[in-house]
Design a protein around this motif. Sequence first.
Motif, short mmCIF file in Angstrom:
data_model
loop_
_atom_site.label_atom_id
_atom_site.label_comp_id
_atom_site.label_asym_id
_atom_site.label_seq_id
_atom_site.Cartn_x
_atom_site.Cartn_y
_atom_site.Cartn_z
N LEU A 25 0.80 -1.27 -0.07
CA LEU A 25 -0.09 0.17 0.07
C LEU A 25 0.98 1.32 -0.07
CD1 LEU A 25 -3.18 0.87 0.34
CD2 LEU A 25 -2.61 1.06 2.68
N ASN A 27 2.24 5.32 -0.63
CA ASN A 27 2.19 6.79 -0.76
C ASN A 27 3.12 7.06 -2.01
OD1 ASN A 27 0.58 7.05 1.23
ND2 ASN A 27 1.79 8.21 2.57
N TYR A 42 -3.64 14.54 -2.62
CA TYR A 42 -4.78 13.66 -2.97
C TYR A 42 -4.80 12.39 -2.06
CZ TYR A 42 -4.47 16.50 -7.13
OH TYR A 42 -4.39 17.52 -7.87
N GLY A 43 -5.99 11.76 -1.94
CA GLY A 43 -6.05 10.68 -0.90
C GLY A 43 -6.27 11.32 0.60
N GLU A 44 -5.39 10.40 1.25
CA GLU A 44 -5.20 10.77 2.67
C GLU A 44 -4.67 11.82 2.91
OE1 GLU A 44 -6.48 8.52 5.25
OE2 GLU A 44 -7.10 6.76 3.88
N GLU A 80 0.25 11.74 -3.63
CA GLU A 80 -0.94 11.00 -3.64
C GLU A 80 -0.99 9.88 -2.52
OE1 GLU A 80 -3.41 7.78 -6.50
OE2 GLU A 80 -2.24 9.35 -7.54
N ASN A 81 -1.65 9.85 -1.37
CA ASN A 81 -1.32 9.22 -0.23
C ASN A 81 -2.53 8.15 0.11
OD1 ASN A 81 0.79 10.93 0.40
ND2 ASN A 81 -0.82 12.34 1.59
N LYS A 82 -1.95 6.88 -0.05
CA LYS A 82 -3.06 5.81 0.12
C LYS A 82 -2.80 5.17 1.42
CE LYS A 82 -3.50 4.49 -4.60
NZ LYS A 82 -3.55 3.59 -5.57
N SER A 91 2.69 5.74 8.14
CA SER A 91 2.52 6.72 7.26
C SER A 91 3.54 7.86 7.72
CB SER A 91 1.26 7.69 7.59
OG SER A 91 1.10 7.81 9.07
#
Length: 292
Positions: A25, A27, A42-44, A80-82, A91
Amino acid sequence: MKILVPATTANLGPGFDCLGLSIGLFNSTIIEKSNFFSISIYGEGSESLSLKKNNVFVSIFNEVYQRLSGKKDTFRFIFENKIPLSRGLGSSSSVIVGAIGAAFEMTGFKVEKQKILNEALKYENHPDNIAPATLGGFVVSVVENENVFSIKKSIDESLSAVVVIPNVPMSTNQSRAALPINLSLKECVFNLSHSSFLTACFLEKKYDLLTIASKDLIHQTRRMKNLPELFEVQKCALENKALMSTLSGSGTSFFNLVYKEDAKYLKQQLEQKFKDFKILSLEFDNKGFEIC
């Protein structure tokens, strides 16, 4: 340039601050030289004003870039953070490792992973997350004279991760506050033996013994009391084919390792019981951060 950094799960039960592994998973961050500074998320964390005003990635990147290059250039950053924030999935380590790796790349220095890992230790003083974020796979680490020494084992393709992500965040500082100052000899010996045994299980692929190996007396129960539903998460996972079920880092996420053919079943069982939590079935990552 673009850099990808994986999520990680640390401790794995008894391996407090020294064991971790890398999960598929990611970033991703795109960095471009620009006439003016800009940041897009974007994302988290996309709705967090503080991440845009006081972005740790940008601060560390600029600090390392200026130290290596001797210049103060301006950049555009696109995140773009997942990886969920404050959920025990690395994280903060992904930010640290990503920023340092990107700074080395943008200054033209050779991106040597051991050097990036030692640099990362300056920002996070234990290696359980930064080591797998850098190297990938299952990683055992020690710190000696401000250097990280790690042994990595690639994780079998026959294994999968099923991660339970509660809708409640937990900061590392808050979680560490639940830990005692002193430990008994019994607790120390228990964790030393189980951490050693767990490492041997991964190195020798004795995965059916991980249920025993992953037991802990130092931190898990104390931290899980902050969110009592986690005791039920662990019980449900171990009753439904999980090989091990451990608090991920400082929490609140729970990491479950399972044979790949059992991942769908375990995910379904957890989804049925914990409808307010996010359940993800993920591959493992054996590469660590990558520059694209």
